[in-house]
Design an enzyme around this catalytic site. Structure first.
Site, PDB file in Angstrom:
ATOM      1  N   SER A 232       1.519   0.210   6.350  1.00 31.36           N
ATOM      2  CA  SER A 232       2.823  -0.443   6.319  1.00 31.36           C
ATOM      3  C   SER A 232       3.159  -0.777   7.757  1.00 31.36           C
ATOM      4  CB  SER A 232       3.869   0.534   5.754  1.00 31.36           C
ATOM      5  OG  SER A 232       5.185   0.069   5.997  1.00 31.36           O
TER       6      SER A 232
ATOM      7  N   TYR B  27       8.825   8.572   5.653  1.00 31.88           N
ATOM      8  CA  TYR B  27       7.908   7.488   5.297  1.00 31.88           C
ATOM      9  C   TYR B  27       7.218   6.958   6.552  1.00 31.88           C
ATOM     10  CZ  TYR B  27       6.189   3.112   3.292  1.00 31.88           C
ATOM     11  OH  TYR B  27       5.395   2.066   2.892  1.00 31.88           O
TER      12      TYR B  27
HETATM   13  C1  8X3 Z   1       7.343  -0.898   3.394  1.00 31.00           C
HETATM   14  C2  8X3 Z   1       7.942  -1.472   4.606  1.00 31.00           C
HETATM   15  O1  8X3 Z   1      10.111  -1.626   5.966  1.00 31.00           O
HETATM   16  O2  8X3 Z   1      10.226  -0.448   3.855  1.00 31.00           O
HETATM   17  O3  8X3 Z   1       6.123  -0.313   3.625  1.00 31.00           O
HETATM   18  O4  8X3 Z   1       9.113   0.547   5.723  1.00 31.00           O
HETATM   19  S1  8X3 Z   1       9.417  -0.704   5.029  1.00 31.00           S
END
Ligand code: 8X3
Length: 250
Positions: A136, A149
């Protein structure tokens, strides 16, 4: 070197980028093993595409061992596409849930590690192997609320970068695909615990976020380059997004 039909394993195949990748590789003539936890969705995808479905959870050792056995028994394997992953929550570092952070590390980092370890010998043995890691833009920089994340995707990215060093000279490419804003049916909904209004707000006013097909197309492109060409990292964002934090909204 094996030169028959190319065969890929795609995790996270029950929806979004994983499902789109299964469809696009099948459309390009690849044999595909589609892997996900949800049997019903996987069966539907298999029926529509001719992919072989294997129900497995990448966070479970026994599931991945069974997956690897099924894959190897089915013949040579040329690509592993690690898509299984996702985000939980948008909380700050100060307030983020440790359980959410742990769950994100389990699937994004350790899930990718586990499946990659399990299939690497078979990928090497064909003489034409690929490991794709779907990270990502959250693997490259951060944003407020990115929290676990961002941390998990940074860690997952280093599986790819380290593995590429360790495999130099061997017939296995390591390819990182790092998408920015992609509107799929589930990513933001899962992130925000099923809160559709909050999920919709992520994309509000954005002129054309990426689609799962846009990213699947990029994955398929990297896989179909001549095998001496290694796309180390492909960053893909919608035109309306200039960085993790700068997005044009109407
Ligand atoms: C998804 C992109 O901007 O939500 O992998 O982290 S974000």
């Amino acid at each position: 070197m094996d030169t028959g039909t190319l065969r890929a394993v795609v995790t996270g195949a029950s929806s979004g980028i994983g499902a789109a990748t299964v469809r696009q590789l099948r459309a390009r003539g690849w044999d595909v093993v589609a892997v996900a936890r949800r049997a019903d969705r996987l069966a539907e995808l298999a029926a529509q595409t001719g992919a072989v479905a294997v129900v497995a959870d990448v966070t479970v050792d026994d599931d991945v061992a069974r997956l690897a056995a099924v894959v190897v028994a089915g013949g040579p394997v040329h690509a592993l596409v690690n898509v299984a992953g996702g985000a939980l929550g948008g909380a700050s570092v100060e307030t983020g849930s440790v359980d959410d952070w742990r769950a994100m590390f389990e699937v994004n980092v350790l899930g990718t590690l586990r499946v990659t370890q399990a299939l690497l010998p078979a990928l090497r043995a064909t003489g034409r192997g690929d490991v794709v890691v779907l990270t990502s833009t959250a693997a490259l920089d951060t944003y407020p609320g990115g929290g676990g994340y961002v941390a998990a995707k940074h860690a997952e990215r280093q599986i790819a970068t380290t593995l590429r060093l360790e495999l130099v000279g061997q017939p296995v490419r390591v390819i990182e695909i790092a998408p920015g804003m992609v509107r799929t049916e589930e990513f933001s909904l899962n992130r925000f615990g099923g809160d559709a209004a909050r999920a919709d707000a992520v994309y509000a006013g954005v002129d054309a976020p990426l689609t799962a097909d846009d990213v699947a197309d990029a994955i398929a492109w990297t896989l179909t380059r001549p095998h001496h060409v290694n796309i180390d990292q492909l960053v893909i964002r919608p035109r309306a997004q200039a960085s993790n934090t700068l997005v044009a909204r109407a």
